[in-house]
Design an enzyme around this catalytic site. Structure first.
Site, PDB file in Angstrom:
ATOM      1  N   LYS A  55       0.835  -1.197   0.000  1.00 53.04           N
ATOM      2  CA  LYS A  55       0.000   0.000   0.000  1.00 53.04           C
ATOM      3  C   LYS A  55       0.868   1.243   0.000  1.00 53.04           C
ATOM      4  CE  LYS A  55      -3.797  -2.390   2.265  1.00 53.04           C
ATOM      5  NZ  LYS A  55      -4.435  -2.778   3.535  1.00 53.04           N
ATOM      6  N   GLN A  99      -4.776  -1.704   9.675  1.00 51.12           N
ATOM      7  CA  GLN A  99      -4.620  -3.012   9.037  1.00 51.12           C
ATOM      8  C   GLN A  99      -5.212  -4.097   9.941  1.00 51.12           C
ATOM      9  OE1 GLN A  99      -3.323  -3.648   5.852  1.00 51.12           O
ATOM     10  NE2 GLN A  99      -4.106  -5.690   6.248  1.00 51.12           N
ATOM     11  N   ASP A 122     -11.235   2.776   4.230  1.00 45.63           N
ATOM     12  CA  ASP A 122     -11.514   1.336   4.129  1.00 45.63           C
ATOM     13  C   ASP A 122     -13.020   1.074   4.053  1.00 45.63           C
ATOM     14  OD1 ASP A 122      -9.486  -0.462   3.823  1.00 45.63           O
ATOM     15  OD2 ASP A 122      -8.971  -0.553   5.955  1.00 45.63           O
TER      16      ASP A 122
END
Ligand code: NDP
Length: 295
Positions: A55, A99, A122
């Site tokens: 990422k 994460q 997200d």
């Protein structure tokens, strides 16, 4: 077999990233703002570290500034919450990503809830998911992996409206939002999960299958209606002595069998994976534009 279309996620992701790059340049040139993405990684899971590294690399290539925080496994929830709160207040940061999975001593719900909804790139904040599920409402962000699946269908001109779609898997991050998105696109959606009896009877009805299970090669050729379109989200390492790493990655769908039946299918790797990262960049850009009221 020759007419089977391999859905090239790598190629589409590259196209999407080129479009994002152009938009980032336009924004920077006209208002001097560079999008910023903060990534919080807790613990030392190898797969998570790889995802975060990828990422970060993708951000750099796209011209997005990345802010990375790596905390040890034994960190406290308060420490993570403090970082989130600082990033929430930081005007340089337009997206915050925690994460997953978090270490088991942490309350995932509490932590995801702490990310301010305007920076929830997200799309995992319960308010975003709620809006995704409701008619006539618009979520601020759509979760990256399911958004990537739908983007692939769009870019390959796969008709969704009025079609029968089956999603295999109902996780909060892939299966459930994928099913909601397909429904928003006017598909008739069934969800298959671990308690479903005779799943193959349900998948065999489907014009579109999205598989997000985590079981290598679970979906066999006999599960697929001829001409169906298959999006394989699964990323499963299987032992492979011929591979220098000792393993290789396969999907949830038995590719060799499926390609004989389906009209189009995503490979693993090179299908959904690259799209997930492209959608994260897209969501970060969207957020930076919205926060700065840049059209
Ligand atoms: P989860 O483990 O959170 O969810 C798996 C889902 O599959 C659950 O809903 C489970 O059902 C269902 N399931 C398990 N066994 C069966 C079965 N035998 N038959 C039918 N359904 C079953 O996984 P994720 O959703 O997080 O990920 C799924 C896969 O996608 C993984 O391989 C993961 O690595 C990959 N992935 C890929 C990404 C990408 O960018 N390409 C991003 C995220 C994930 P139940 O709810 O009943 O337990």
């Amino acid at each position: 077999e020759a007419s089977v279309k391999v859905i090239d996620g790598k190629k589409v992701a590259k196209d999407v990233r080129d479009e994002i790059n152009a938009e980032i340049t336009r924004m920077k040139d006209s208002i001097g703002v560079v999008p910023g993405l903060a990534v919080i990684l807790v613990g030392d899971r190898k797969d998570s570290a790889t995802y975060v590294r990828n990422k970060k690399k993708a951000c750099e290539t796209a011209g997005i500034k990345s802010y990375e925080v790596c905390l040890p496994e034994n960190s406290t929830e308060e420490e993570v919450l403090k970082y989130i709160s600082d990033f929430n207040d930081d005007p340089m940061v337009h997206g915050i990503l925690v994460q997953l999975p978090l270490p088991s001593h942490m309350d995932e719900e509490k932590i995801l809830h702490a990310v301010c909804i305007e920076k929830d790139v997200d799309g995992f904040h319960p308010l975003n998911i709620g809006q995704l599920a409701m008619r006539g409402r618009e979520p601020l962000f759509i979760p990256c992996t399911p958004k990537g699946c739908i983007e692939l269908l769009h870019r390959y001109n796969v008709e969704i409206k009025g079609k029968k779609a089956v999603v295999i898997g109902r996780s909060n991050i892939v299966g459930m939002p994928a099913a909601l998105l397909l429904q928003r696109e006017d598909a008739t959606v069934s969800i298959v999960h671990s308690r479903t009896n005779n799943p193959e009877e349900i998948t065999r009805e489907a014009d579109i299958i999205i598989a997000a299970v985590g079981k290598p090669n679970m979906v066999r050729g006999s599960w697929i209606k001829p001409g169906a379109v298959i999006i394989d989200v699964g990323i499963n390492p299987v032992e492979d002595a011929t591979n220098p790493r000792g393993y290789r990655l396969v999907g949830d769908v038995c590719y060799e069998e499926a390609i004989k039946v389906a009209s189009a299918i995503t490979p693993v790797p090179g299908g959904v994976g690259p799209m997930t990262i492209a959608m994260l960049l897209s969501n970060t850009l969207l957020s930076a534009k919205r926060i700065n009221n840049f059209k």
